[in-house]
Design a protein around this motif. Sequence first.
Motif, PDB file in Angstrom:
ATOM      1  N   LEU A  78       0.910  -1.060   0.049  1.00 11.91           N
ATOM      2  CA  LEU A  78       0.050   0.105   0.076  1.00 11.91           C
ATOM      3  C   LEU A  78       0.852   1.255  -0.093  1.00 11.91           C
ATOM      4  O   LEU A  78       0.662   2.038  -0.791  1.00 11.91           O
ATOM      5  CB  LEU A  78      -0.701   0.066   1.162  1.00 11.91           C
ATOM      6  CG  LEU A  78      -1.719   1.232   1.266  1.00 11.91           C
ATOM      7  CD1 LEU A  78      -2.968   1.122  -0.073  1.00 11.91           C
ATOM      8  CD2 LEU A  78      -2.633   1.173   2.785  1.00 11.91           C
ATOM      9  N   GLY A  79       1.669   1.139   0.794  1.00 13.05           N
ATOM     10  CA  GLY A  79       2.933   2.383   0.699  1.00 13.05           C
ATOM     11  C   GLY A  79       3.417   2.719  -0.713  1.00 13.05           C
ATOM     12  O   GLY A  79       3.656   3.693  -1.137  1.00 13.05           O
ATOM     13  N   LEU A  82       0.843   4.034  -2.946  1.00 14.76           N
ATOM     14  CA  LEU A  82       0.388   5.379  -2.679  1.00 14.76           C
ATOM     15  C   LEU A  82       1.626   6.395  -3.093  1.00 14.76           C
ATOM     16  O   LEU A  82       1.332   7.260  -3.751  1.00 14.76           O
ATOM     17  CB  LEU A  82       0.393   5.440  -1.185  1.00 14.76           C
ATOM     18  CG  LEU A  82      -1.172   4.867  -0.677  1.00 14.76           C
ATOM     19  CD1 LEU A  82      -1.445   5.172   0.830  1.00 14.76           C
ATOM     20  CD2 LEU A  82      -2.299   5.753  -1.450  1.00 14.76           C
ATOM     21  N   LEU A  83       2.634   6.058  -2.624  1.00 10.73           N
ATOM     22  CA  LEU A  83       3.900   7.079  -3.013  1.00 10.73           C
ATOM     23  C   LEU A  83       4.279   6.943  -4.187  1.00 10.73           C
ATOM     24  O   LEU A  83       4.466   7.940  -4.851  1.00 10.73           O
ATOM     25  CB  LEU A  83       4.870   6.783  -1.914  1.00 10.73           C
ATOM     26  CG  LEU A  83       4.951   7.193  -0.503  1.00 10.73           C
ATOM     27  CD1 LEU A  83       6.259   6.956   0.036  1.00 10.73           C
ATOM     28  CD2 LEU A  83       4.498   8.864  -0.492  1.00 10.73           C
ATOM     29  N   ILE A  86       1.376   8.764  -6.263  1.00  6.97           N
ATOM     30  CA  ILE A  86       1.527  10.264  -6.001  1.00  6.97           C
ATOM     31  C   ILE A  86       2.685  10.784  -6.543  1.00  6.97           C
ATOM     32  O   ILE A  86       2.429  11.781  -7.041  1.00  6.97           O
ATOM     33  CB  ILE A  86       1.411  10.619  -4.491  1.00  6.97           C
ATOM     34  CG1 ILE A  86       0.094   9.982  -3.756  1.00  6.97           C
ATOM     35  CG2 ILE A  86       1.846  12.235  -4.076  1.00  6.97           C
ATOM     36  CD1 ILE A  86       0.151  10.261  -2.357  1.00  6.97           C
ATOM     37  N   GLY A 121       7.942   4.062  -0.805  1.00  4.02           N
ATOM     38  CA  GLY A 121       6.637   3.787  -0.252  1.00  4.02           C
ATOM     39  C   GLY A 121       6.729   2.016   0.393  1.00  4.02           C
ATOM     40  O   GLY A 121       6.343   1.823   1.378  1.00  4.02           O
TER      41      GLY A 121
END
Length: 149
Positions: A78-79, A82-83, A86, A121
């Motif tokens: 998930l990290g 997301l990163l 983004i 991430g």
Amino acid sequence: MRCHPSRNWMGLRIAVGLFALPLSAFVLLLASKQVHHGFDWVHTAVGVPMGIVAYLSWQFVVGGNDAICRRKVASAGLGGILLGGIGASLAFMGSAMLMPNSNLGPMVAFLIIGPIGFVAGVLLGPFVALAENFDERAPSVSMTKQDQT
């Protein structure tokens, strides 16, 4: 700390293993090209995130019954998503706004900034999960009047 198998994870683990097998073969193919033909940035930008996804997949296949292992793999994935997302989105939109006539902005966003954000991430995701676990396990420091006497 092992969790009770309230849910059978075997089917999902087999599916993830079938996904990870060709992905691992592709990453090894890219790595062999790096060794035999010299260093290439494109192969590295593609191979490192794919290698991390393959590693996380195999981590889930091997330790999927353990709740802590599942949480670490999920936090890392998930990290990374997301990163990486983004970073790629901001680089794509930023390059379009700052240099609208340049056609290299999307390539830089998706081949360099996105994979770097994904790797960052994945590295930071387990620390976030560890911090959440630390807060849950921390003893309460508030004392009642009965405890003080």
